[in-house]
Design a protein around this motif. Structure first.
Motif, mmCIF file in Angstrom:
data_model
loop_
_atom_site.group_PDB
_atom_site.id
_atom_site.type_symbol
_atom_site.label_atom_id
_atom_site.label_comp_id
_atom_site.label_asym_id
_atom_site.label_seq_id
_atom_site.Cartn_x
_atom_site.Cartn_y
_atom_site.Cartn_z
ATOM 1 N N ARG A 1 -0.642 5.825 -7.749
ATOM 2 C CA ARG A 1 -1.659 6.089 -6.731
ATOM 3 C C ARG A 1 -2.462 7.355 -6.998
ATOM 4 O O ARG A 1 -3.378 7.673 -6.247
ATOM 5 C CB ARG A 1 -0.973 6.192 -5.349
ATOM 6 C CG ARG A 1 -0.457 4.856 -4.840
ATOM 7 C CD ARG A 1 0.653 4.999 -3.797
ATOM 8 N NE ARG A 1 1.045 3.692 -3.289
ATOM 9 C CZ ARG A 1 1.814 2.815 -3.949
ATOM 10 N NH1 ARG A 1 2.294 3.129 -5.141
ATOM 11 N NH2 ARG A 1 2.105 1.637 -3.433
ATOM 12 N N PRO B 1 -2.531 -3.759 4.632
ATOM 13 C CA PRO B 1 -2.636 -2.380 4.156
ATOM 14 C C PRO B 1 -2.984 -1.352 5.227
ATOM 15 O O PRO B 1 -2.824 -0.152 4.999
ATOM 16 C CB PRO B 1 -3.755 -2.459 3.113
ATOM 17 C CG PRO B 1 -4.588 -3.614 3.538
ATOM 18 C CD PRO B 1 -3.633 -4.602 4.137
ATOM 19 N N ILE C 1 1.901 -3.691 -7.970
ATOM 20 C CA ILE C 1 0.849 -2.752 -7.581
ATOM 21 C C ILE C 1 -0.425 -3.501 -7.192
ATOM 22 O O ILE C 1 -0.956 -4.292 -7.980
ATOM 23 C CB ILE C 1 0.547 -1.756 -8.714
ATOM 24 C CG1 ILE C 1 1.786 -0.911 -9.045
ATOM 25 C CG2 ILE C 1 -0.636 -0.867 -8.352
ATOM 26 C CD1 ILE C 1 2.238 0.010 -7.934
ATOM 27 N N ALA D 1 0.809 -1.216 0.000
ATOM 28 C CA ALA D 1 0.000 0.000 0.000
ATOM 29 C C ALA D 1 0.843 1.266 0.000
ATOM 30 O O ALA D 1 0.425 2.296 -0.509
ATOM 31 C CB ALA D 1 -0.925 -0.004 1.219
ATOM 32 N N CYS D 2 2.020 1.203 0.573
ATOM 33 C CA CYS D 2 2.830 2.388 0.843
ATOM 34 C C CYS D 2 3.735 2.739 -0.338
ATOM 35 O O CYS D 2 4.504 1.892 -0.803
ATOM 36 C CB CYS D 2 3.676 2.130 2.088
ATOM 37 S SG CYS D 2 4.992 3.323 2.358
ATOM 38 N N PRO D 3 3.704 3.980 -0.833
ATOM 39 C CA PRO D 3 4.532 4.334 -1.996
ATOM 40 C C PRO D 3 6.021 4.273 -1.710
ATOM 41 O O PRO D 3 6.817 3.920 -2.581
ATOM 42 C CB PRO D 3 4.093 5.767 -2.316
ATOM 43 C CG PRO D 3 3.553 6.308 -1.027
ATOM 44 C CD PRO D 3 2.905 5.131 -0.356
ATOM 45 N N ILE E 1 -3.986 -0.411 -1.793
ATOM 46 C CA ILE E 1 -3.666 1.016 -1.801
ATOM 47 C C ILE E 1 -4.861 1.827 -1.330
ATOM 48 O O ILE E 1 -4.755 2.687 -0.448
ATOM 49 C CB ILE E 1 -3.223 1.455 -3.215
ATOM 50 C CG1 ILE E 1 -1.820 0.906 -3.526
ATOM 51 C CG2 ILE E 1 -3.246 2.972 -3.346
ATOM 52 C CD1 ILE E 1 -1.421 1.031 -4.987
ATOM 53 N N HIS F 1 -5.757 1.275 2.416
ATOM 54 C CA HIS F 1 -4.819 1.949 3.320
ATOM 55 C C HIS F 1 -5.178 3.417 3.513
ATOM 56 O O HIS F 1 -5.412 3.874 4.630
ATOM 57 C CB HIS F 1 -3.396 1.844 2.783
ATOM 58 C CG HIS F 1 -2.424 2.728 3.500
ATOM 59 N ND1 HIS F 1 -2.074 2.513 4.806
ATOM 60 C CD2 HIS F 1 -1.770 3.844 3.110
ATOM 61 C CE1 HIS F 1 -1.234 3.464 5.191
ATOM 62 N NE2 HIS F 1 -1.030 4.282 4.176
ATOM 63 N N TYR F 2 -5.228 4.156 2.427
ATOM 64 C CA TYR F 2 -5.433 5.596 2.552
ATOM 65 C C TYR F 2 -6.809 5.948 3.112
ATOM 66 O O TYR F 2 -6.937 6.791 4.003
ATOM 67 C CB TYR F 2 -5.230 6.280 1.201
ATOM 68 C CG TYR F 2 -3.785 6.413 0.790
ATOM 69 C CD1 TYR F 2 -3.040 7.533 1.152
ATOM 70 C CD2 TYR F 2 -3.151 5.426 0.041
ATOM 71 C CE1 TYR F 2 -1.717 7.672 0.772
ATOM 72 C CE2 TYR F 2 -1.823 5.545 -0.341
ATOM 73 C CZ TYR F 2 -1.109 6.678 0.023
ATOM 74 O OH TYR F 2 0.209 6.807 -0.347
ATOM 75 N N THR G 1 5.760 5.332 -8.286
ATOM 76 C CA THR G 1 4.921 4.899 -7.163
ATOM 77 C C THR G 1 3.905 5.966 -6.759
ATOM 78 O O THR G 1 2.843 5.635 -6.230
ATOM 79 C CB THR G 1 5.774 4.483 -5.950
ATOM 80 O OG1 THR G 1 6.588 5.577 -5.529
ATOM 81 C CG2 THR G 1 6.654 3.287 -6.280
ATOM 82 N N ASN H 1 6.892 0.622 -1.669
ATOM 83 C CA ASN H 1 6.727 0.072 -3.009
ATOM 84 C C ASN H 1 8.010 0.223 -3.829
ATOM 85 O O ASN H 1 8.365 -0.644 -4.625
ATOM 86 C CB ASN H 1 5.561 0.785 -3.694
ATOM 87 C CG ASN H 1 5.025 0.106 -4.938
ATOM 88 O OD1 ASN H 1 4.032 0.562 -5.503
ATOM 89 N ND2 ASN H 1 5.652 -0.963 -5.401
#
Length: 345
Positions: A234, A76, A273, A49-51, A278, A281-282, A230, A54
């Motif tokens: 997103r 995530p 990906i 999930a995290c750029p 993703i 998570h956010y 990354t 990633n």
């Protein structure tokens, strides 16, 4: 304030500032750092999930380090304490035996009170964290782990380009990678307005740069492309709405969108990906921004597989090297979590 825990932050005068106080130990080829490069000794802990994490997943795969550097993946979402290994059977990392990444930090620093962030590299024999300095981790994969690179591994940090690359990557970090967070976590209208203008000024410049050349540094992929990718991956799924980066979508930048698809369709990029992770998570972790924690259904991610036409610019994605092979068994993104799968929601 809640953050993505891949670098905690704070707001002063309405403006978001990233806390960059990381553990800066390095794993080096000659061992002068106290942490020698050794096959099988270390474990990369990351989150799809995290750029920031990633990046490390992509570079590890491009260079072929999977056999010498194992990888543990967290789920995530996380709580106030730490990322957790809730994807693993029994909710524990099978190598470290930990339920949460925090345990590796406390194993080395019992009074550790900073952010528990990914990516992190853990020393398996002591089960203690070595470093969580995300920017240095990937550069060291390229420069210190060379003895274990796969045959045909690309040169992601070419010596002849490093001075220019360092400048390009610094601008990408401040203006784009962190720029979206500056918008999303702005504490005042003035701070948001300034962050928004700054972000899209940078994206406009990148659009111009990438109109005439296939990759950021020319005709081959480098670490600079990994770092930009990354965030772009997103952008429409999260940053456009959740972080209010909504002057336009990535799909409305002709060159940037084609460039992002070119990378996505290159082995080592899109196959790392996980769009459902993703979004979860956010939209779940940032409860101060999204109090309902409702996860949007869109956007349709099948568009990532449409033709990009960037081959007309020439270049060789891997330079003198070759693409990585298939994803290592057990590290695949679930089939229904990729573009066009039911998991794109």
């Amino acid at each position: 304030m809640s953050e993505d825990n891949s670098g905690s932050g704070y707001v002063t005068g309405g403006e978001y500032n990233r806390d960059s106080n990381y553990i800066t130990d390095r794993i080096t080829a000659d061992g002068s750092s106290g942490w020698p490069v050794e096959a099988g000794r270390y474990r990369l802990v990351a989150a799809r999930a995290c750029p920031w994490a990633n990046r490390s997943i992509i570079v590890r795969r491009l260079l072929g380090l999977e056999k010498v550097l194992s990888m543990g993946l967290t789920g995530p979402t996380h709580d106030e304490r730490s990322w957790t290994f809730d994807l693993d059977p029994g909710g524990r990392d099978p190598v470290l035996g930990y339920e949460r990444l925090q345990e590796a930090f406390l194993a080395r620093f019992p009074d550790y009170d900073r952010g528990i962030t990914v990516p992190a590299i853990v020393d398996v024999p002591t089960k203690a964290v070595v470093t969580n300095d995300f920017a240095q981790i990937t550069l060291d994969f390229s420069t210190e782990w060379t003895a274990f690179h796969r045959d045909g591994a690309p040169d992601l940090y070419p010596e002849r380009l490093r001075a220019e690359m360092d400048e390009v990557m610094q601008r990408i970090y401040t203006e784009v990678n962190n720029g979206v967070y500056r918008c999303g976590f702005a504490g005042s209208q003035e701070a948001y307005d300034a962050a928004y203008e700054r972000l899209f000024t940078a994206l406009d410049r990148l659009e111009e740069r990438l109109t005439a050349q296939r990759y950021l540094m020319g005709g081959s992929i480098t670490e600079a492309d990994v770092r930009l990718f990354t965030t772009l991956a997103r952008f429409d799924a999260v940053y456009h709405g959740h972080f209010k980066c909504n002057r336009q979508k990535l799909t409305e930048f002709p060159a940037l969108w084609a460039y992002a698809r070119d990378l996505f369709q290159t082995p080592g990029f899109g196959d790392t990906i996980d769009f459902p992770q993703i979004k979860e998570h956010y939209y779940v972790v940032h409860a101060d921004i999204n109090p309902t924690q409702i996860i949007p259904m869109g956007p349709d991610t099948s568009v990532w597989l449409t033709p990009h036409g960037r081959e007309s610019l020439g270049g060789r994605p891997f330079g003198d090297g070759t693409p990585p092979g298939p994803v290592v068994e057990g590290e695949e993104v679930p089939a229904d979590h990729g573009p066009g799968g039911i998991g794109h929601r």
